[in-house]
Scaffold this motif. Structure first.
Motif, PDB file in Angstrom:
ATOM      1  N   PHE A   1      24.496  10.350   9.056  1.00  0.00           N
ATOM      2  CA  PHE A   1      25.199  10.856   7.885  1.00  0.00           C
ATOM      3  C   PHE A   1      25.463  12.362   8.017  1.00  0.00           C
ATOM      4  CE2 PHE A   1      22.804   7.208   6.053  1.00  0.00           C
ATOM      5  CZ  PHE A   1      23.884   6.485   5.560  1.00  0.00           C
ATOM      6  N   VAL A   2      26.469  12.825   7.274  1.00  0.00           N
ATOM      7  CA  VAL A   2      26.751  14.256   7.175  1.00  0.00           C
ATOM      8  C   VAL A   2      26.215  14.713   5.826  1.00  0.00           C
ATOM      9  CG1 VAL A   2      28.517  16.049   7.198  1.00  0.00           C
ATOM     10  CG2 VAL A   2      28.813  13.984   8.595  1.00  0.00           C
ATOM     11  N   ALA A   3      25.082  15.379   5.832  1.00  0.00           N
ATOM     12  CA  ALA A   3      24.412  15.736   4.582  1.00  0.00           C
ATOM     13  C   ALA A   3      24.981  17.035   4.022  1.00  0.00           C
ATOM     14  CB  ALA A   3      22.916  15.878   4.809  1.00  0.00           C
ATOM     15  N   PRO A   4      25.257  17.086   2.736  1.00  0.00           N
ATOM     16  CA  PRO A   4      25.712  18.343   2.136  1.00  0.00           C
ATOM     17  C   PRO A   4      24.553  19.322   1.982  1.00  0.00           C
ATOM     18  CG  PRO A   4      25.488  16.664   0.447  1.00  0.00           C
ATOM     19  CD  PRO A   4      25.204  15.988   1.756  1.00  0.00           C
ATOM     20  N   ALA A   5      24.869  20.600   2.084  1.00  0.00           N
ATOM     21  CA  ALA A   5      23.869  21.624   1.796  1.00  0.00           C
ATOM     22  C   ALA A   5      23.743  21.829   0.297  1.00  0.00           C
ATOM     23  CB  ALA A   5      24.253  22.934   2.483  1.00  0.00           C
ATOM     24  N   ASP A   6      24.815  21.530  -0.434  1.00  0.00           N
ATOM     25  CA  ASP A   6      24.848  21.703  -1.878  1.00  0.00           C
ATOM     26  C   ASP A   6      25.391  20.425  -2.511  1.00  0.00           C
ATOM     27  OD1 ASP A   6      25.241  22.381  -4.521  1.00  0.00           O
ATOM     28  OD2 ASP A   6      26.246  24.289  -4.115  1.00  0.00           O
ATOM     29  N   TRP A   7      24.487  19.612  -3.067  1.00  0.00           N
ATOM     30  CA  TRP A   7      24.905  18.332  -3.650  1.00  0.00           C
ATOM     31  C   TRP A   7      25.754  18.538  -4.903  1.00  0.00           C
ATOM     32  CZ3 TRP A   7      24.740  13.336  -2.076  1.00  0.00           C
ATOM     33  CH2 TRP A   7      23.986  13.056  -0.936  1.00  0.00           C
ATOM     34  N   SER A   8      25.598  19.654  -5.573  1.00  0.00           N
ATOM     35  CA  SER A   8      26.382  19.865  -6.794  1.00  0.00           C
ATOM     36  C   SER A   8      27.852  20.086  -6.482  1.00  0.00           C
ATOM     37  CB  SER A   8      25.838  21.061  -7.580  1.00  0.00           C
ATOM     38  OG  SER A   8      26.082  22.282  -6.902  1.00  0.00           O
ATOM     39  N   ARG A   9      28.150  20.499  -5.243  1.00  0.00           N
ATOM     40  CA  ARG A   9      29.529  20.737  -4.808  1.00  0.00           C
ATOM     41  C   ARG A   9      29.922  19.827  -3.654  1.00  0.00           C
ATOM     42  NH1 ARG A   9      31.714  25.782  -5.815  1.00  0.00           N
ATOM     43  NH2 ARG A   9      32.516  25.935  -3.684  1.00  0.00           N
ATOM     44  N   LEU A  10      28.975  19.043  -3.135  1.00  0.00           N
ATOM     45  CA  LEU A  10      29.173  18.210  -1.951  1.00  0.00           C
ATOM     46  C   LEU A  10      29.748  19.036  -0.806  1.00  0.00           C
ATOM     47  CD1 LEU A  10      30.453  14.857  -3.524  1.00  0.00           C
ATOM     48  CD2 LEU A  10      28.126  15.496  -2.879  1.00  0.00           C
ATOM     49  N   GLU A  11      29.214  20.252  -0.679  1.00  0.00           N
ATOM     50  CA  GLU A  11      29.654  21.179   0.363  1.00  0.00           C
ATOM     51  C   GLU A  11      28.609  21.238   1.457  1.00  0.00           C
ATOM     52  OE1 GLU A  11      31.785  25.573   0.519  1.00  0.00           O
ATOM     53  OE2 GLU A  11      30.357  25.121  -1.085  1.00  0.00           O
ATOM     54  N   THR A  12      29.066  21.207   2.699  1.00  0.00           N
ATOM     55  CA  THR A  12      28.157  21.253   3.836  1.00  0.00           C
ATOM     56  C   THR A  12      27.672  22.682   4.073  1.00  0.00           C
ATOM     57  OG1 THR A  12      29.893  21.654   5.456  1.00  0.00           O
ATOM     58  CG2 THR A  12      29.458  19.345   4.864  1.00  0.00           C
ATOM     59  N   SER A  13      26.876  22.853   5.127  1.00  0.00           N
ATOM     60  CA  SER A  13      26.406  24.196   5.482  1.00  0.00           C
ATOM     61  C   SER A  13      27.531  25.073   6.015  1.00  0.00           C
ATOM     62  CB  SER A  13      25.280  24.090   6.517  1.00  0.00           C
ATOM     63  OG  SER A  13      25.729  23.394   7.667  1.00  0.00           O
ATOM     64  N   ALA A  14      28.689  24.478   6.328  1.00  0.00           N
ATOM     65  CA  ALA A  14      29.874  25.252   6.700  1.00  0.00           C
ATOM     66  C   ALA A  14      30.684  25.486   5.429  1.00  0.00           C
ATOM     67  CB  ALA A  14      30.713  24.501   7.732  1.00  0.00           C
ATOM     68  N   PRO A  15      30.714  26.690   4.915  1.00  0.00           N
ATOM     69  CA  PRO A  15      31.426  26.940   3.655  1.00  0.00           C
ATOM     70  C   PRO A  15      32.868  26.463   3.710  1.00  0.00           C
ATOM     71  CG  PRO A  15      30.130  28.860   4.287  1.00  0.00           C
ATOM     72  CD  PRO A  15      30.086  27.912   5.452  1.00  0.00           C
ATOM     73  N   GLY A  16      33.271  25.739   2.658  1.00  0.00           N
ATOM     74  CA  GLY A  16      34.632  25.225   2.592  1.00  0.00           C
ATOM     75  C   GLY A  16      34.812  23.853   3.197  1.00  0.00           C
ATOM     76  N   VAL A  17      33.791  23.319   3.838  1.00  0.00           N
ATOM     77  CA  VAL A  17      33.859  21.956   4.384  1.00  0.00           C
ATOM     78  C   VAL A  17      33.023  21.049   3.492  1.00  0.00           C
ATOM     79  CG1 VAL A  17      33.447  20.445   6.348  1.00  0.00           C
ATOM     80  CG2 VAL A  17      34.180  22.811   6.725  1.00  0.00           C
TER      81      VAL A  17
END
Length: 472
Positions: free
Chosen positions: A296-312
């Motif tokens: 899986f590709v886990a988000p770094a921020d579940w509230s935004r479903l944003e990965t550790s790469a900002p904007g992805v």
């Protein structure tokens, strides 16, 4: 490659046009963003073309066949299914899928979404490389929505006929006389139910100790009883040892919980042991991303479903739990990400209140915590139960079923669990009950129509609130 001198730029670039991807694109476009959606196949994804929509269309046909049998056996209607015109059934199913596909494509076009039929990979945190149209730059962000595929088991490879997966089972030739279904989650149970309705002898093998193991144990038992009552051979806690293709179908060896080995033969082996995310060729490393141990590709921020790469951002089946791998959850995820990319601050997806449904006969539907989960989390639990056959409409259907409500003692409702006919159509109010932290007494104030199956839901809350009418 694109020879135009004009740069390929959009506010948002979405990779994948399934439920998560196209819902992101539609909502982002509605919010005024310029959106490019790259999809290598048809928009709509697995759900529309190979899963949810075609399977539910065929399950409806299966329900009609069951209804004819019920009319004969229970209601004195001298009716019989003489035969099944398979090409006609398939044509109706495909027409439903085609019209849905046209609808999605039309919505995207009307919204101004630029749809590119191509393969795509990340070129960096703000760029997407495609095989044919060139490299796109995303001013606001990139959304990964490449979906999932059926998990494979060691043994004979799927051939679309004798060995099939949930992606191609609906498109295998004709109706088999017998089917061995591996997997007792929602997908396996639905396909077992469907084939039984069409007259096949069905054996359902589940390695876990019970079918639909993510649901309440009591619901699982009711479902197992209902499936066995229809003649489906349900074998829980049973493992596949090996399988081989034969001239007439497949032969498999299974081992029971007691260690007994049995050899089964069937015209078709249907492997439904779950799904896995599709990430190969996606170029995650170009944006500094990777997958977890399960792919899986886990988000770094579940509230935004944003990965550790900002904007992805990531939506749909690429997400690990607590995301549910359900189309309606993907819709919510796509809308959330679109609103984030438009500069909003939407509420995160509340996965605890997303309904879960198994469209077998009988159906199951649930929202919130099971009794076991609630007790494990330390709640002082009270449980309300109401058999569907205790209300008039349940007697009319005559197929059993149960409403089960899990609540805090003198507190809020934690979960609602249903099993029986058509319960998928009456679960929606329970999403509001659990999501709005209602107590049993709050729900008991509302009147449910009579005679309906939903009446049993209302009666369950009346009983928990100490106001039971037809039960104490």
């Amino acid at each position: 490659m694109n020879s135009s001198h004009a740069p390929l730029v959009a506010d948002v670039v979405v990779i994948g046009g399934g439920t998560g991807g196209y819902s992101t694109a539609l909502r982002a476009a509605a919010l005024g963003l310029d959106v490019t959606l790259v999809e290598r196949d048809k928009v709509g994804g697995t759900c529309l073309h190979r899963g949810c929509v075609p399977s539910k269309a065929m399950l409806h046909a299966a329900e009609l066949a069951d209804g004819i049998a019920e009319g004969r056996d229970r209601w004195g209607l001298r009716s019989v299914v003489e035969s099944i015109d398979w090409p006609a059934l398939v044509a109706t199913r495909d027409d439903i899928v085609h019209r849905n596909h046209r609808g999605v494509a039309s919505h995207l076009a009307q919204a101004g979404v630029r749809v590119v039929r191509d393969t795509a990979a990340l070129g960096g945190p703000r760029t997407v490389r495609t095989a044919g149209s060139g490299t796109w730059t995303a001013r606001r962000g990139i959304v990964l929505a490449t979906g999932s595929r059926p998990r494979a088991l060691p043994g004979p490879a799927p051939d679309g006929s004798r060995v099939v997966t949930s992606d191609d089972a609906l498109f295998a030739p004709g109706l088999p006389e017998s089917v061995l279904v591996l997997g007792g989650g929602a997908i396996g149970v639905e396909y077992a139910s469907l084939h039984r309705s069409f007259g096949a002898h069905v054996t359902l093998v589940k390695a876990a100790e019970r079918i639909v193991p993510l649901e309440d144990a009591e619901v699982s038992r009711h479902l197992r009883r209902g499936l066995r009552g229809r003649g489906i051979d349900v074998r829980e806690g049973t493992r596949l040892l090996d399988a081989e293709v034969t001239p007439d179908g497949v032969r498999a060896r299974i081992v029971s919980p007691r260690g007994d080995t049995t050899t089964l033969s069937a015209a078709r082996l249907l492997v439904a042991v779950g799904r896995e995310p599709v990430t190969e060729g996606l170029g995650l490393a170009a944006a500094g991303l990777g997958t977890d141990a399960r792919g899986f590709v886990a988000p770094a921020d579940w509230s935004r479903l944003e990965t550790s790469a900002p904007g992805v951002h990531v939506v749909g089946d690429l997400l690990p739990p607590p995301s549910l791998g359900l189309a309606h959850a993907s819709f919510a995820e796509g809308m959330l990400v679109a609103e984030v990319l438009a500069g909003g601050a939407p509420r995160p997806v509340d996965y605890a209140t997303v309904p879960r449904v198994t469209y077998a006969s009988p159906q199951t539907a649930a929202v919130g915590l099971s009794e076991e989960q609630a007790r494990a989390e330390g709640y002082d639990v009270v449980v309300g139960r109401m058999p569907l056959t205790a209300v008039a409409k349940g007697m009319v259907h005559g197929r059993g079923g149960l409403v089960k409500v899990v609540a805090e003692r003198a507190g809020r409702v934690l979960g609602v669990h249903l099993v029986g006919p058509h319960v998928s159509e009456i679960i929606a109010e329970s999403q509001l009950i659990v999501g709005w932290d209602a107590e049993a007494g709050d729900v008991a104030q509302h009147v449910h129509p009579h005679p309906t199956l939903s009446e049993a839901v209302g009666e369950s809350f009346l009983t928990l609130a100490g106001r039971g009418l037809h039960q104490r």
